[in-house]
Design a protein around this motif. Sequence first.
Motif, PDB file in Angstrom:
ATOM      1  N   PRO A   1       0.833  -1.206   0.000  1.00  0.00           N
ATOM      2  CA  PRO A   1       0.000   0.000   0.000  1.00  0.00           C
ATOM      3  C   PRO A   1       0.861   1.246   0.000  1.00  0.00           C
ATOM      4  O   PRO A   1       2.012   1.223   0.425  1.00  0.00           O
ATOM      5  CB  PRO A   1      -0.789  -0.115   1.304  1.00  0.00           C
ATOM      6  CG  PRO A   1       0.073  -0.947   2.189  1.00  0.00           C
ATOM      7  CD  PRO A   1       0.832  -1.885   1.279  1.00  0.00           C
ATOM      8  N   LEU A   2       0.293   2.343  -0.498  1.00  0.00           N
ATOM      9  CA  LEU A   2       0.971   3.622  -0.398  1.00  0.00           C
ATOM     10  C   LEU A   2       0.806   4.110   1.034  1.00  0.00           C
ATOM     11  O   LEU A   2      -0.289   4.150   1.560  1.00  0.00           O
ATOM     12  CB  LEU A   2       0.348   4.645  -1.350  1.00  0.00           C
ATOM     13  CG  LEU A   2       0.571   4.403  -2.827  1.00  0.00           C
ATOM     14  CD1 LEU A   2      -0.168   5.458  -3.637  1.00  0.00           C
ATOM     15  CD2 LEU A   2       2.045   4.426  -3.161  1.00  0.00           C
ATOM     16  N   HIS A   3       1.892   4.412   1.667  1.00  0.00           N
ATOM     17  CA  HIS A   3       1.839   4.904   3.042  1.00  0.00           C
ATOM     18  C   HIS A   3       1.900   6.415   3.034  1.00  0.00           C
ATOM     19  O   HIS A   3       2.505   7.019   2.162  1.00  0.00           O
ATOM     20  CB  HIS A   3       3.014   4.336   3.852  1.00  0.00           C
ATOM     21  CG  HIS A   3       2.958   2.857   3.977  1.00  0.00           C
ATOM     22  ND1 HIS A   3       2.068   2.216   4.795  1.00  0.00           N
ATOM     23  CD2 HIS A   3       3.668   1.888   3.368  1.00  0.00           C
ATOM     24  CE1 HIS A   3       2.237   0.910   4.705  1.00  0.00           C
ATOM     25  NE2 HIS A   3       3.193   0.685   3.838  1.00  0.00           N
ATOM     26  N   ARG A   4       1.256   7.004   3.993  1.00  0.00           N
ATOM     27  CA  ARG A   4       1.288   8.458   4.119  1.00  0.00           C
ATOM     28  C   ARG A   4       2.747   8.893   4.133  1.00  0.00           C
ATOM     29  O   ARG A   4       3.575   8.296   4.771  1.00  0.00           O
ATOM     30  CB  ARG A   4       0.592   8.882   5.395  1.00  0.00           C
ATOM     31  CG  ARG A   4       0.287  10.348   5.415  1.00  0.00           C
ATOM     32  CD  ARG A   4      -1.009  10.530   6.203  1.00  0.00           C
ATOM     33  NE  ARG A   4      -1.518  11.841   6.159  1.00  0.00           N
ATOM     34  CZ  ARG A   4      -2.189  12.378   5.142  1.00  0.00           C
ATOM     35  NH1 ARG A   4      -2.386  11.708   4.054  1.00  0.00           N
ATOM     36  NH2 ARG A   4      -2.662  13.594   5.214  1.00  0.00           N
ATOM     37  N   GLY A   5       3.057   9.899   3.385  1.00  0.00           N
ATOM     38  CA  GLY A   5       4.435  10.361   3.296  1.00  0.00           C
ATOM     39  C   GLY A   5       5.114   9.873   2.026  1.00  0.00           C
ATOM     40  O   GLY A   5       6.071  10.462   1.582  1.00  0.00           O
ATOM     41  N   HIS A   6       4.604   8.781   1.449  1.00  0.00           N
ATOM     42  CA  HIS A   6       5.148   8.293   0.186  1.00  0.00           C
ATOM     43  C   HIS A   6       4.600   9.165  -0.931  1.00  0.00           C
ATOM     44  O   HIS A   6       3.405   9.365  -1.037  1.00  0.00           O
ATOM     45  CB  HIS A   6       4.755   6.835  -0.063  1.00  0.00           C
ATOM     46  CG  HIS A   6       5.134   6.356  -1.423  1.00  0.00           C
ATOM     47  ND1 HIS A   6       6.418   6.005  -1.734  1.00  0.00           N
ATOM     48  CD2 HIS A   6       4.413   6.204  -2.553  1.00  0.00           C
ATOM     49  CE1 HIS A   6       6.465   5.644  -3.015  1.00  0.00           C
ATOM     50  NE2 HIS A   6       5.253   5.760  -3.521  1.00  0.00           N
ATOM     51  N   VAL A   7       5.469   9.714  -1.746  1.00  0.00           N
ATOM     52  CA  VAL A   7       5.028  10.598  -2.817  1.00  0.00           C
ATOM     53  C   VAL A   7       5.254   9.901  -4.152  1.00  0.00           C
ATOM     54  O   VAL A   7       6.377   9.577  -4.508  1.00  0.00           O
ATOM     55  CB  VAL A   7       5.803  11.934  -2.781  1.00  0.00           C
ATOM     56  CG1 VAL A   7       5.393  12.817  -3.928  1.00  0.00           C
ATOM     57  CG2 VAL A   7       5.575  12.632  -1.456  1.00  0.00           C
ATOM     58  N   ASN A   8       4.163   9.656  -4.853  1.00  0.00           N
ATOM     59  CA  ASN A   8       4.246   9.089  -6.194  1.00  0.00           C
ATOM     60  C   ASN A   8       4.291  10.267  -7.158  1.00  0.00           C
ATOM     61  O   ASN A   8       3.345  11.048  -7.220  1.00  0.00           O
ATOM     62  CB  ASN A   8       3.030   8.206  -6.454  1.00  0.00           C
ATOM     63  CG  ASN A   8       3.044   7.589  -7.831  1.00  0.00           C
ATOM     64  OD1 ASN A   8       3.428   8.216  -8.807  1.00  0.00           O
ATOM     65  ND2 ASN A   8       2.598   6.358  -7.905  1.00  0.00           N
ATOM     66  N   PRO A   9       5.383  10.427  -7.908  1.00  0.00           N
ATOM     67  CA  PRO A   9       5.509  11.602  -8.773  1.00  0.00           C
ATOM     68  C   PRO A   9       4.420  11.711  -9.830  1.00  0.00           C
ATOM     69  O   PRO A   9       4.019  12.815 -10.199  1.00  0.00           O
ATOM     70  CB  PRO A   9       6.888  11.457  -9.404  1.00  0.00           C
ATOM     71  CG  PRO A   9       7.376  10.099  -9.065  1.00  0.00           C
ATOM     72  CD  PRO A   9       6.539   9.558  -7.953  1.00  0.00           C
TER      73      PRO A   9
END
Length: 95
Positions: A6-14
């Motif tokens: 999962p995408l975790h808060r703080g992970h930035v997908n450009p």
Amino acid sequence: MTNVTPLHRGHVNPDVTAVADEVRGMLAKRRIATYKLPELLQDGTSRGYWQRRVSGDIPFDVADLSAVAGVLGVSINELVPSRPTPTAPNRGATD
């Protein structure tokens, strides 16, 4: 079973950020506040739904992009910034 990270808060997908930036920019150009989207779309979505997408926390899906494009009077392609095309190295070149 396939493991999905999962995408975790703080992970930035450009890619997600780039689309959100483009949508925010087009909304601002037209002086449309994000909180007005549910009213303009009349599709039963909430302000929070759009805020999470426009902020880049959650990716837009194709239906979202289609709806926003309709409000803005643009094509979906205009909401998705193009990436530079990578060039293949010239393998036959000599120095």
